[in-house]
Motif scaffolding. Structure first.
Motif, PDB file in Angstrom:
ATOM      1  N   THR A 162       3.872  19.922  39.287  1.00  0.00           N
ATOM      2  CA  THR A 162       2.827  18.977  39.679  1.00  0.00           C
ATOM      3  C   THR A 162       1.513  19.712  39.860  1.00  0.00           C
ATOM      4  N   PHE A 163       0.476  19.189  39.231  1.00  0.00           N
ATOM      5  CA  PHE A 163      -0.849  19.803  39.367  1.00  0.00           C
ATOM      6  C   PHE A 163      -1.879  18.689  39.257  1.00  0.00           C
ATOM      7  N   ASN A 164      -2.454  18.303  40.408  1.00  0.00           N
ATOM      8  CA  ASN A 164      -3.395  17.192  40.441  1.00  0.00           C
ATOM      9  C   ASN A 164      -4.669  17.574  41.193  1.00  0.00           C
ATOM     10  N   PHE A 165      -5.794  17.127  40.684  1.00  0.00           N
ATOM     11  CA  PHE A 165      -7.061  17.254  41.401  1.00  0.00           C
ATOM     12  C   PHE A 165      -7.222  16.020  42.284  1.00  0.00           C
ATOM     13  N   LYS A 166      -7.459  16.244  43.574  1.00  0.00           N
ATOM     14  CA  LYS A 166      -7.625  15.131  44.512  1.00  0.00           C
ATOM     15  C   LYS A 166      -8.981  15.297  45.201  1.00  0.00           C
ATOM     16  N   ASP A 167      -9.883  14.361  44.926  1.00  0.00           N
ATOM     17  CA  ASP A 167     -11.262  14.461  45.398  1.00  0.00           C
ATOM     18  C   ASP A 167     -11.575  13.284  46.317  1.00  0.00           C
ATOM     19  N   THR A 168     -12.229  13.566  47.426  1.00  0.00           N
ATOM     20  CA  THR A 168     -12.642  12.525  48.364  1.00  0.00           C
ATOM     21  C   THR A 168     -14.157  12.430  48.368  1.00  0.00           C
ATOM     22  N   LEU A 169     -14.688  11.302  47.892  1.00  0.00           N
ATOM     23  CA  LEU A 169     -16.123  11.074  47.868  1.00  0.00           C
ATOM     24  C   LEU A 169     -16.530  10.323  49.130  1.00  0.00           C
ATOM     25  N   SER A 170     -17.598  10.746  49.770  1.00  0.00           N
ATOM     26  CA  SER A 170     -18.066  10.070  50.976  1.00  0.00           C
ATOM     27  C   SER A 170     -18.546   8.665  50.633  1.00  0.00           C
ATOM     28  N   SER A 212      -9.453   5.009  54.001  1.00  0.00           N
ATOM     29  CA  SER A 212      -9.405   4.253  55.253  1.00  0.00           C
ATOM     30  C   SER A 212     -10.786   3.941  55.807  1.00  0.00           C
ATOM     31  N   ASP A 213     -11.777   4.760  55.525  1.00  0.00           N
ATOM     32  CA  ASP A 213     -13.128   4.482  56.020  1.00  0.00           C
ATOM     33  C   ASP A 213     -14.067   4.060  54.895  1.00  0.00           C
ATOM     34  N   LYS A 214     -13.494   3.394  53.889  1.00  0.00           N
ATOM     35  CA  LYS A 214     -14.254   2.824  52.775  1.00  0.00           C
ATOM     36  C   LYS A 214     -14.814   3.875  51.818  1.00  0.00           C
ATOM     37  N   ASN A 215     -14.312   5.098  51.918  1.00  0.00           N
ATOM     38  CA  ASN A 215     -14.735   6.108  50.949  1.00  0.00           C
ATOM     39  C   ASN A 215     -13.872   5.993  49.689  1.00  0.00           C
ATOM     40  N   THR A 216     -14.164   6.825  48.703  1.00  0.00           N
ATOM     41  CA  THR A 216     -13.449   6.741  47.429  1.00  0.00           C
ATOM     42  C   THR A 216     -12.533   7.948  47.253  1.00  0.00           C
ATOM     43  N   LEU A 217     -11.283   7.688  46.905  1.00  0.00           N
ATOM     44  CA  LEU A 217     -10.310   8.744  46.634  1.00  0.00           C
ATOM     45  C   LEU A 217     -10.091   8.820  45.128  1.00  0.00           C
ATOM     46  N   LEU A 247     -25.673   8.544  44.348  1.00  0.00           N
ATOM     47  CA  LEU A 247     -25.981   8.435  45.774  1.00  0.00           C
ATOM     48  C   LEU A 247     -26.356   6.981  46.051  1.00  0.00           C
ATOM     49  N   ASN A 248     -25.665   6.346  47.001  1.00  0.00           N
ATOM     50  CA  ASN A 248     -25.848   4.904  47.203  1.00  0.00           C
ATOM     51  C   ASN A 248     -26.480   4.564  48.550  1.00  0.00           C
ATOM     52  N   GLU A 249     -26.548   3.256  48.837  1.00  0.00           N
ATOM     53  CA  GLU A 249     -27.229   2.754  50.030  1.00  0.00           C
ATOM     54  C   GLU A 249     -26.538   3.126  51.330  1.00  0.00           C
ATOM     55  N   ASN A 250     -25.282   3.609  51.257  1.00  0.00           N
ATOM     56  CA  ASN A 250     -24.560   4.012  52.464  1.00  0.00           C
ATOM     57  C   ASN A 250     -24.755   5.486  52.799  1.00  0.00           C
ATOM     58  N   ALA A 251     -25.601   6.148  52.051  1.00  0.00           N
ATOM     59  CA  ALA A 251     -25.811   7.590  52.258  1.00  0.00           C
ATOM     60  C   ALA A 251     -26.353   7.875  53.649  1.00  0.00           C
ATOM     61  N   VAL A 252     -25.834   8.907  54.252  1.00  0.00           N
ATOM     62  CA  VAL A 252     -26.365   9.397  55.524  1.00  0.00           C
ATOM     63  C   VAL A 252     -27.719  10.040  55.250  1.00  0.00           C
ATOM     64  N   VAL A 253     -28.731   9.659  56.042  1.00  0.00           N
ATOM     65  CA  VAL A 253     -30.074  10.218  55.879  1.00  0.00           C
ATOM     66  C   VAL A 253     -30.231  11.380  56.838  1.00  0.00           C
ATOM     67  N   GLY A 254     -30.530  12.581  56.293  1.00  0.00           N
ATOM     68  CA  GLY A 254     -30.659  13.770  57.129  1.00  0.00           C
ATOM     69  C   GLY A 254     -29.322  14.145  57.732  1.00  0.00           C
ATOM     70  N   GLY A 255     -29.351  14.624  58.963  1.00  0.00           N
ATOM     71  CA  GLY A 255     -28.122  14.964  59.664  1.00  0.00           C
ATOM     72  C   GLY A 255     -27.276  15.973  58.914  1.00  0.00           C
ATOM     73  N   ALA A 256     -25.960  15.762  58.944  1.00  0.00           N
ATOM     74  CA  ALA A 256     -25.023  16.676  58.274  1.00  0.00           C
ATOM     75  C   ALA A 256     -24.849  16.338  56.805  1.00  0.00           C
ATOM     76  N   GLY A 257     -25.616  15.364  56.320  1.00  0.00           N
ATOM     77  CA  GLY A 257     -25.553  15.025  54.904  1.00  0.00           C
ATOM     78  C   GLY A 257     -24.309  14.246  54.552  1.00  0.00           C
ATOM     79  N   ASN A 258     -24.060  14.149  53.273  1.00  0.00           N
ATOM     80  CA  ASN A 258     -22.930  13.397  52.741  1.00  0.00           C
ATOM     81  C   ASN A 258     -21.902  14.391  52.208  1.00  0.00           C
ATOM     82  N   THR A 259     -20.871  14.637  52.997  1.00  0.00           N
ATOM     83  CA  THR A 259     -19.870  15.655  52.680  1.00  0.00           C
ATOM     84  C   THR A 259     -18.746  15.057  51.841  1.00  0.00           C
TER      85      THR A 259
END
Length: 533
Positions: free
Chosen positions: A239-247, A279-284, A312-324
């Motif tokens: 098994t070899f899969n790339f698993k990416d979590t987008l904010s 679970s928090d509306k992010n994309t897997l 980069l969409n309308e839910n982007a965090v402005v400043g702060g710790a950014g969009n991780t």
């Protein structure tokens, strides 16, 4: 007779000498086998991982110090390895001579040949066919001790061991897959060898991979996920899969390519792509490699790279710790159970910024100053066209108006109007220079004579626990020298009232005109009277 006895003792001494250790006496039984083997590493990705120790040879130790001698006997479980495995330079092995052949073969290995042997031995021991092979098992510590993560085996018999981290099917920086160690004293230390699958995530900026970048809302970004194809010899399937979590601030676009080296793989044949909501509306995002061992075992050690886009969409965090957002590799880690593990996450941050315009009137800028509603502005990149914004909050006497950069396909406006409290927040901007233009002043006030130059400069140290440092500087003549700093990102913009200027057509002139007309009329009447007299 003396000559014959010398030859016999010489032969005995030679048999007792294995793996390059000279025996000076005929080995005798060990007084006790209760050894401790400690293997360690400075690499955090091994923390908590399972380590197995397979005894290839039993050892008998006699003497001490310079007189110490060790003799080795091949264990029954490993006889099949030496009789059935193809090992370069090992020939003529039978069930009767396998012990001597194995001793002689291993004792002369060095350099790359020893590393190759370690790879084959560790892979063989971990195969499903050998899942019941005797082994000692322990776990790497989760905490550092003297700068190292350690795994400790206790109560070991003396012997020659193959030590392998479960799932470590990649060579380390020294091209080593597993640890080979002779446990011939009560305390032995060794380093963990081999490496685990990892992934490196980058965001592409001008063709270069970065750990962080800045962007405006609506920008499309390109990400790369890079890993190394492992040696899958020990596995039937892998098994070899790339698993990416987008904010939440990133909308997945598409996987542009999956490549092994410079070779582009085929979607739905070599790999599949799927997405789901977290679970928090992010994309897997999951990129699943199909029939990975059969298709890619020949490419073990080569780089495999996934490239995809996101906006980069309308839910982007402005400043702060950014969009991780982060990526992992899901990989097989136990041939005997088809178990899987996950690599340490590789993280990337995307930042977007903003600033506030505070519209006021009066000679003093403070909290008591009068704020002005109805001022209209446009914001444009330096020497560019006005940016289209979407209203997030209308604003009121107590709340700021908030506008964010519009995405492609959205109906926005380039005209931004101040609310009753005079404050407008511009959000979703990338680093750069901008022109803020007042296109309409509030009723009764004069419009600014020139535009305001604004510079957005956000900096971060690429750690996902530290907020970005954002500096907003500006000038009042739209020049290139930004000589004023916006405190807390707020730019005060003053309007002066439109007082009526003095004119030459006032009532005083009219009065003089009327008097003049009367004087002339009286003069004409007097002249006519004299003529008639």
């Amino acid at each position: 007779m003396k000559s014959l006895m010398k030859k016999v003792f010489a032969a005995a001494a030679a048999i007792a000498t294995v793996f390059g250790l000279a025996a000076t006496t005929v080995a005798t039984a060990n007084a006790a086998d209760n050894a401790t083997l400690t293997v360690s590493t400075t690499d955090a990705k091994f923390a908590g991982k399972t380590v197995n120790a397979y005894k290839m040879f039993s050892a008998t130790v006699s003497g001490k110090g310079d007189s110490k001698a060790v003799s080795y006997t091949l264990t029954d479980e490993w006889k099949l390895f030496f009789t059935k495995t193809t090992l370069d330079g090992l020939t003529g092995v039978t069930n009767e001579n396998v012990n001597d052949k194995a001793n002689g073969y291993v004792s002369q290995l060095k350099g790359s040949a020893l590393l190759t042997f370690a790879t084959k031995a560790s892979n063989w021991a971990q195969t499903e066919a050998n899942k019941n092979m005797a082994k000692a098992t322990t776990t790497v510590s989760n905490n550092l001790t003297d700068g190292k993560y350690t795994a400790t085996f206790t109560g070991l018999d003396y012997g020659y061991y193959v030590v392998a981290v479960q799932g470590a099917t990649l060579a380390n920086t020294s091209n080593e897959y597993a640890t080979l160690v002779s446990v011939d004293s009560t305390n032995v230390n060794a380093n963990i060898k081999g490496d685990l699958p990892t992934v490196v995530k980058k965001v592409q900026v001008d063709g270069t991979g970065k750990d962080a970048t800045d962007a405006k809302i609506g920008d499309s970004l390109t990400f790369t996920l890079t890993s190394t194809i492992p040696d899958m010899s020990a596995y039937n399937t892998y098994t070899f899969n790339f698993k990416d979590t987008l904010s939440k601030g990133l909308t997945f676009g598409q996987v542009n390519s999956v490549k092994v080296g410079d070779t582009t793989l085929t979607k739905d044949t070599d790999y599949t792509v799927s997405t789901s909501e977290g679970s928090d509306k992010n994309t897997l995002l999951t990129v699943t490699m199909n029939d990975f061992k059969n298709r890619q075992q020949a490419n073990a050690g080569k780089k495999i790279t996934v490239t995809y886009t996101a906006t980069l969409n309308e839910n982007a965090v402005v400043g702060g710790a950014g969009n991780t957002n982060s990526a992992k590799i899901q990989y097989s880690n136990d041939p005997s159970t088809n178990g899987t593990g996950e690599s340490e996450p590789s993280k990337v941050r995307v930042f977007t910024y903003g600033f506030t315009v505070d519209k006021y009137t009066g000679d003093k800028y403070d909290n008591a100053a009068t704020r002005l509603a109805g001022a209209e502005f446009t914001l444009a990149p330096k020497s560019g066209t006005a940016i289209s914004f979407v209203q997030v909050t209308a604003g009121s006497a107590t709340a700021n108006a908030v506008y964010r950069v519009a995405k492609a396909g959205e109906t926005g406006t380039t005209t931004i109007t101040t609310p009753a409290n005079g404050k407008v927040v511009f959000q979703g901007l990338e680093n750069g220079e901008y022109t803020l233009t007042e296109t309409k002043a509030p009723a009764g006030y004069n419009k600014l004579a020139s535009a305001i130059g604004v510079k957005v400069n956000g900096q971060n140290n690429v750690t996902d626990t530290t907020d970005a440092t954002v500096t907003i500087t500006y000038n009042n003549d739209n020049g290139s020298s930004y000589n004023q700093t916006a405190s807390n990102g707020v730019i005060p913009v003053q309007n002066k009232s439109g007082a009526i200027l003095p004119g030459t057509g006032g009532m005083g002139t009219i009065a003089f005109t009327v008097i003049g007309v009367l004087v002339i009329a009286l003069g004409v009447a007097w002249t006519l009277k004299r003529k008639n007299a």
